[in-house]
Design an enzyme around this catalytic site. Structure first.
Site, PDB file in Angstrom:
ATOM      1  N   ASP A 156      -7.757  -1.460   8.214  1.00  0.00           N
ATOM      2  CA  ASP A 156      -8.489  -2.656   8.758  1.00  0.00           C
ATOM      3  C   ASP A 156     -10.027  -2.659   7.952  1.00  0.00           C
ATOM      4  O   ASP A 156     -10.779  -1.965   8.389  1.00  0.00           O
ATOM      5  CB  ASP A 156      -8.524  -2.858  10.304  1.00  0.00           C
ATOM      6  CG  ASP A 156      -9.081  -4.177  10.553  1.00  0.00           C
ATOM      7  OD1 ASP A 156      -8.329  -5.366  10.242  1.00  0.00           O
ATOM      8  OD2 ASP A 156     -10.264  -4.436  11.183  1.00  0.00           O
ATOM      9  N   ASP A 206      -4.305  -9.087  14.716  1.00  0.00           N
ATOM     10  CA  ASP A 206      -4.183  -9.917  13.358  1.00  0.00           C
ATOM     11  C   ASP A 206      -3.144 -10.792  13.267  1.00  0.00           C
ATOM     12  O   ASP A 206      -3.324 -12.094  12.853  1.00  0.00           O
ATOM     13  CB  ASP A 206      -4.171  -9.113  12.233  1.00  0.00           C
ATOM     14  CG  ASP A 206      -5.452  -8.270  11.870  1.00  0.00           C
ATOM     15  OD1 ASP A 206      -6.499  -8.642  12.518  1.00  0.00           O
ATOM     16  OD2 ASP A 206      -5.388  -7.177  10.962  1.00  0.00           O
ATOM     17  N   THR A 247     -10.537  -7.880   4.046  1.00  0.00           N
ATOM     18  CA  THR A 247     -10.516  -6.944   3.021  1.00  0.00           C
ATOM     19  C   THR A 247     -10.723  -7.922   1.465  1.00  0.00           C
ATOM     20  O   THR A 247     -11.168  -7.599   0.725  1.00  0.00           O
ATOM     21  CB  THR A 247      -9.384  -6.062   2.822  1.00  0.00           C
ATOM     22  OG1 THR A 247      -9.336  -5.140   3.975  1.00  0.00           O
ATOM     23  CG2 THR A 247      -9.526  -4.967   1.714  1.00  0.00           C
TER      24      THR A 247
END
Length: 552
Positions: A67, A393, A101
């Site tokens: 993550d 998420d 990311t």
């Protein structure tokens, strides 16, 4: 070579002794290197075949995750420009819930393409202007590429949840967890179609497997009732929330009581009991039959509460107290003297239940009915922590899609189409801004290229295949790492909320622009020296190999 900012003759003698100053192109290179180094660290974690990072802190605690925001927050980053990259990840996580990311990797690539333009003597201001034009145009193109999604489209929502969890340790049970996520969201969705996913708690428990995950209607607290004599279940519960200890206070100064006779000890203990009876008496008089206390409860007070038939739990976490307060309508009382009976909350039922082999407290039938708990289980603490992040998420991804009502194809499809259209847009703009817009377009290809690299594929071949598909009008074509070809990502079920992409592009562009506009770094005495270019190169190399950044 151009220099940006004043020369040394303009700045001599105005700084405190020991102050370090870097200006012009050196300052830009230093900051760009820091940004690229951060992007290199998380780049290998992107996509379904992304790798994990093992982070070990100073006391030996280990975190294993891919993550992005977790990795960057756990790292001891000191460089000011690198901290700005961490800020991108945090903003992306706060606003969209996923895509951290992607945002960081894209920001690093924008800095890399800007560096090429700087070498061609393009001024930073021109690059920033071009990037802003490209960002604005990209937002409009994203709206065109998006499609509508609503609460009734369960299959699409399940795909969104599954895409958010891809590559995060949930592959074997992704479908089961995605179904649970969509079911949980549907339970807290109101009549107007709004879903506040903050009403869904994720409770992580070590033991069992990921397949043992389940939904509990209500709030699950990882605690037990204080005393076996207390009722195991309370119906139509009147709930009191206390942020005050039900025990004798310790004196703020050292004190000594000298007892010389047995009757003096008996009198002292009797006085303590009397004071505790008074404390518990206020709770009983309020009409509360369930007490959640954020602090301690003495053993004697515990017995008095049990005798009165009151269900009590102590040492509650602040976050749990706030969740219960919102669900039941009970304010958190900070003093026993403030108890009047008018501040009680309500729940249809409060009970101690055995869930997955462990005793927990379940609060259901609250005044705010939109309260759901998703219990996630795993074989080790590292596994369950990563599953918890994946589920969160997924929840936030589904929530963002419902809130905005729009989604886009994933798998690098959006970035490739944006790159193609922005290149065409740049050709029509002309001037030096065209170079920056085309650089922005080129930078977007880093996402599908990274997906290919992390899957062990040839990025050149895969990008060529994707470009061909998009030029032929296949706007949702993305990379399938398993078949090693360009496929329709929407048809394949690789779908993401529009907000994740728009926020990632926006955050990355703004961070790159901010870094490019810095023409001088002034480090005050004691702030620490800036890393050298050699140190930056070493950090980037370590990042590319999946290592950490100990020198930042």
């Amino acid at each position: 070579m151009q220099q940006y900012g004043g020369g040394p003759e303009m700045n001599a003698g105005i700084y405190r002794e020991g102050t370090e100053k870097t200006g012009g192109r050196d300052a830009l290179s230093n900051n760009i290197a820091a940004g690229k180094a951060v992007a290199a660290v998380v780049r290998t974690t992107l996509g379904p075949q992304g790798m994990d990072k093992m982070l070990v802190d100073s006391i030996g605690d280990v975190v294993i995750t891919n993550d992005g925001v977790t990795i960057l927050q756990e790292m001891a980053i000191e460089h000011p420009a690198a901290k700005m990259m961490v800020g991108i990840a945090k903003t992306q996580d706060d606003e969209a819930g996923d895509g951290t990311t992607t945002a960081v990797v894209l920001a690093g690539e924008l800095l890399k393409t800007a560096e090429t333009l700087l070498d061609q003597d393009v001024h930073p201001t021109v690059i920033v202007q071009g990037y802003r034009m490209a960002q604005e145009k990209a937002g409009k193109i994203l709206e065109e590429l998006s499609f509508a999604v609503g609460p009734e489209e369960r299959e699409i929502l399940t795909r969104i949840a599954g895409t958010a969890m891809t590559g995060k340790g949930a592959e074997t049970t992704k479908e089961h967890l995605a179904d649970l996520i969509v079911e949980a969201v549907s339970q807290i969705t109101d009549e107007e179609g709004h879903a506040d996913v903050t009403n869904i708690r994720v409770e992580k428990k070590v033991g069992g497997s990921a397949d043992d995950a389940e939904i509990i209607e209500g709030i699950v607290i990882d605690k037990e009732r204080l005393h076996p004599s207390m009722p195991g279940s309370v119906t139509d519960a009147e709930i009191l929330l206390l942020n005050a200890a039900i025990e004798m206070r310790k004196t703020e100064v050292d004190a000594e009581i000298t007892i010389t006779r047995p009757e003096e000890l008996e009198g002292y203990l009797a006085k303590e009991e009397e004071m505790q009876r008074e404390m518990v008496g206020r709770i009983i008089a309020s009409g509360a039959d369930v007490v959640f206390c954020q602090k301690g409860i003495d053993e004697f007070a515990e017995k008095l509460l049990a005798k009165a038939g009151i269900f009590a739990v102590r040492r509650m976490k602040k976050s749990d107290m706030e969740t219960i307060a919102e669900a039941t309508g009970a304010p958190i009382i900070s003093s026993l003297d403030a108890i009047s009976g008018e501040e009680l909350g309500y729940a249809g039922k409060v009970e101690e239940k055995r869930l997955s082999g462990e005793r927990m407290v379940v609060i259901s039938g609250c005044r705010n009915p939109h309260a759901v708990t998703l219990v996630v289980r795993g074989g080790t603490s590292h596994v369950v922590d990563e599953l918890g992040l994946a589920v969160e998420d997924g929840l936030r991804g589904v929530g963002a899609a419902l809130e905005d009502g729009k989604a886009v194809a994933g798998g690098g499809a959006v970035e490739m189409e944006l790159s193609r259209r922005l290149s065409a847009y740049g050709s029509g703009v002309g001037g030096r801004e065209q170079l920056a817009i085309e650089a922005f377009a080129s930078a977007l290809e880093v996402i599908p290229r990274t997906l290919a690299e992390n899957a062990g594929l040839d990025p050149i071949d895969m990008l060529a295949s994707l470009r061909t598909a998009h030029e032929q009008g296949m706007t949702t074509a993305g990379l399938n790492p398993e078949t090693q070809e360009a496929v329709d990502m929407r048809a394949a079920g690789v779908i993401e909320p529009l907000r994740i992409k728009s926020q990632a592009i926006s955050s990355a562009a703004e961070a790159a622009a901010m870094i490019l506009r810095i023409d001088e770094i002034i480090a005050s005495s004691g702030a620490g020296a800036m890393p050298s270019e050699e140190e930056m190169a070493a950090m980037q190399a370590m990042g590319g190999m999946g290592g950490g950044m100990p020198m930042m």
